[in-house]
Design a protein around this motif. Structure first.
Motif, short mmCIF file in Angstrom:
data_model
loop_
_atom_site.label_atom_id
_atom_site.label_comp_id
_atom_site.label_asym_id
_atom_site.label_seq_id
_atom_site.Cartn_x
_atom_site.Cartn_y
_atom_site.Cartn_z
N THR A 281 29.67 19.77 -72.19
CA THR A 281 30.43 20.73 -71.39
C THR A 281 31.56 21.31 -72.23
N GLY A 282 32.28 20.42 -72.91
CA GLY A 282 33.35 20.89 -73.79
C GLY A 282 32.83 21.72 -74.94
N ALA A 283 31.72 21.27 -75.54
CA ALA A 283 31.15 22.00 -76.67
C ALA A 283 30.66 23.38 -76.24
N ALA A 284 30.02 23.46 -75.06
CA ALA A 284 29.51 24.75 -74.57
C ALA A 284 30.66 25.73 -74.33
N LEU A 285 31.75 25.25 -73.75
CA LEU A 285 32.91 26.12 -73.51
C LEU A 285 33.49 26.64 -74.82
N THR B 58 27.67 12.22 -72.41
CA THR B 58 26.91 13.38 -72.88
C THR B 58 27.27 14.62 -72.07
N VAL B 59 27.46 14.47 -70.75
CA VAL B 59 27.86 15.59 -69.91
C VAL B 59 29.23 16.12 -70.35
N VAL B 60 30.18 15.22 -70.54
CA VAL B 60 31.53 15.63 -70.95
C VAL B 60 31.49 16.27 -72.34
N ARG B 61 30.74 15.67 -73.25
CA ARG B 61 30.68 16.17 -74.63
C ARG B 61 30.15 17.59 -74.69
N LEU C 107 23.11 22.18 -69.68
CA LEU C 107 24.11 21.51 -68.84
C LEU C 107 23.59 21.10 -67.47
N PRO C 108 22.87 21.99 -66.72
CA PRO C 108 22.36 21.54 -65.41
C PRO C 108 21.47 20.30 -65.52
N GLY C 109 20.61 20.26 -66.54
CA GLY C 109 19.75 19.10 -66.74
C GLY C 109 20.54 17.85 -67.09
N LEU C 110 21.57 18.00 -67.91
CA LEU C 110 22.39 16.85 -68.27
C LEU C 110 23.11 16.28 -67.06
N PHE C 111 23.62 17.17 -66.21
CA PHE C 111 24.24 16.71 -64.96
C PHE C 111 23.22 16.00 -64.09
N ALA C 112 22.01 16.54 -64.01
CA ALA C 112 20.96 15.93 -63.18
C ALA C 112 20.60 14.54 -63.70
N LEU D 260 17.60 20.54 -73.74
CA LEU D 260 17.49 19.20 -73.16
C LEU D 260 16.98 18.19 -74.18
N MET D 261 16.09 18.64 -75.08
CA MET D 261 15.62 17.73 -76.12
C MET D 261 16.72 17.44 -77.14
N GLY D 262 17.43 18.51 -77.54
CA GLY D 262 18.45 18.32 -78.56
C GLY D 262 19.71 17.67 -78.05
N TYR D 263 20.22 18.16 -76.93
CA TYR D 263 21.48 17.64 -76.40
C TYR D 263 21.27 16.48 -75.44
#
Length: 306
Positions: A45-49, A40-43, A196-201, A78-81
């Motif tokens: 991160t790429g999508a946000a960029l 999910t972090v990788v997905r 993204l910060p929450g996903l990393f956490a 955070l709920m959606g992603y």
């Protein structure tokens, strides 16, 4: 609206639903190398960029709206992603792609029930019948009555986890109304950035507790082809195509195309040589019928109010 724009919108919606059907197959491949948390972090991160690049190309980015609504956008992201992205793929790791696609297709009906809870809009009798039909269809596809896949493995737990994950996406979708000043691309991009910060956490905590494992470079390299598909096609382009189709045809007509997600996933399974069993076929057809009836009834209600 002329015929060209109508056909273009329908093709965009067909592309989106086909991409989402393939998303579960590609995701299953990624899970062989990367766990759901780090995937999910990788997905995203790429999508946000990629979304940031699209937004910057449009020019005149309203960053002040991001700062103004950052807390709400972060929670919705955070709920959606997070909730949707992580739980759906945890469920997929214990299930099969066709099941994940069918569970995704139940979101319009789950939304109907949530509107009753949060907005006190009680569904009519026909809506309850549709819900019952769809739930029975999901039970057939998920193997509740026999509990196993063709390989003898139960998918009930995985399917239930994926279903809970879809609630996160519904909350994310409903949240758009609270920040209506943002365009579709702004809402999609800003929520991705702030999530993204929450996903990393989440990934770090899950790794510390032993529920996740940080992927090695070799694992990420091995998963590059399906990850590229998921990020570029299954996440960014599919969302933009779906939103474009809905903007042209309207939400009532656009949502009908979600019915095609499980069909797309099953067709991909057939193309790969994994024929669905009888209960999966019957269950998928029942859900398609239920969702089509719901969309039809909603369309008639809209016409009657005009």
């Amino acid at each position: 609206m002329n015929n060209v724009s109508r056909w273009a919108a329908m093709l965009a919606l067909l592309f989106a639903t086909a991409a989402w059907g393939g998303l579960f197959h590609a995701g299953k491949l990624v899970l062989n190398n990367v766990d759901p948390f780090w995937f999910t972090v990788v997905r995203y991160t790429g999508a946000a960029l990629l979304l940031c690049c699209i937004l910057l190309l449009q020019g005149n980015v309203r960053w002040t709206l991001l700062r103004e609504h950052w807390l709400r956008l972060a929670s919705l992201g955070l709920m959606g992603y997070g909730m949707f992205g992580i739980l759906v793929f945890i469920g997929l790791s214990h299930s099969v792609p066709s099941h994940g696609a069918v569970i995704m297709a139940t979101m319009p009906i789950t939304t109907l029930l949530m509107r009753w809870v949060f907005e006190r809009q009680r569904p009519q009798l026909w809506a309850w019948c549709v819900v019952a039909l769809a739930i029975f269809g999901v039970s057939l596809v998920s193997g509740v009555w026999h509990g196993n896949t063709a390989e003898g493995q139960s998918t009930v737990v995985g399917d239930l986890i994926a279903f809970v994950g879809t609630v996160g996406w519904i909350m994310y979708t409903r949240g758009q109304a609270s920040v209506s000043r943002l365009s579709v691309i702004e809402y999609t991009t800003f929520t991705a950035i702030l999530a993204l910060p929450g996903l990393f956490a989440f990934a770090l905590v899950a790794t510390f507790l032993g529920y996740a494992h940080r992927p090695a470079p070799a694992d990420l390299i091995a998963a590059i082809p399906p990850i590229l598909y998921i990020v570029v096609i299954g996440t960014v382009l599919a969302a933009l195509a779906f939103n474009k189709g809905v903007r042209t045809l309207g939400a009532v007509h656009g949502i009908v195309f979600i019915n095609l997600v499980p069909v797309s996933a099953l067709l991909i399974s057939v193309a790969k040589g994994a024929l669905p069993n009888g209960s999966e076929v019957v269950g998928t057809l029942l859900i398609i019928v239920a969702l089509t009836v719901q969309a039809r009834k909603m369309g008639l209600a809209v016409k009657a109010s005009q």
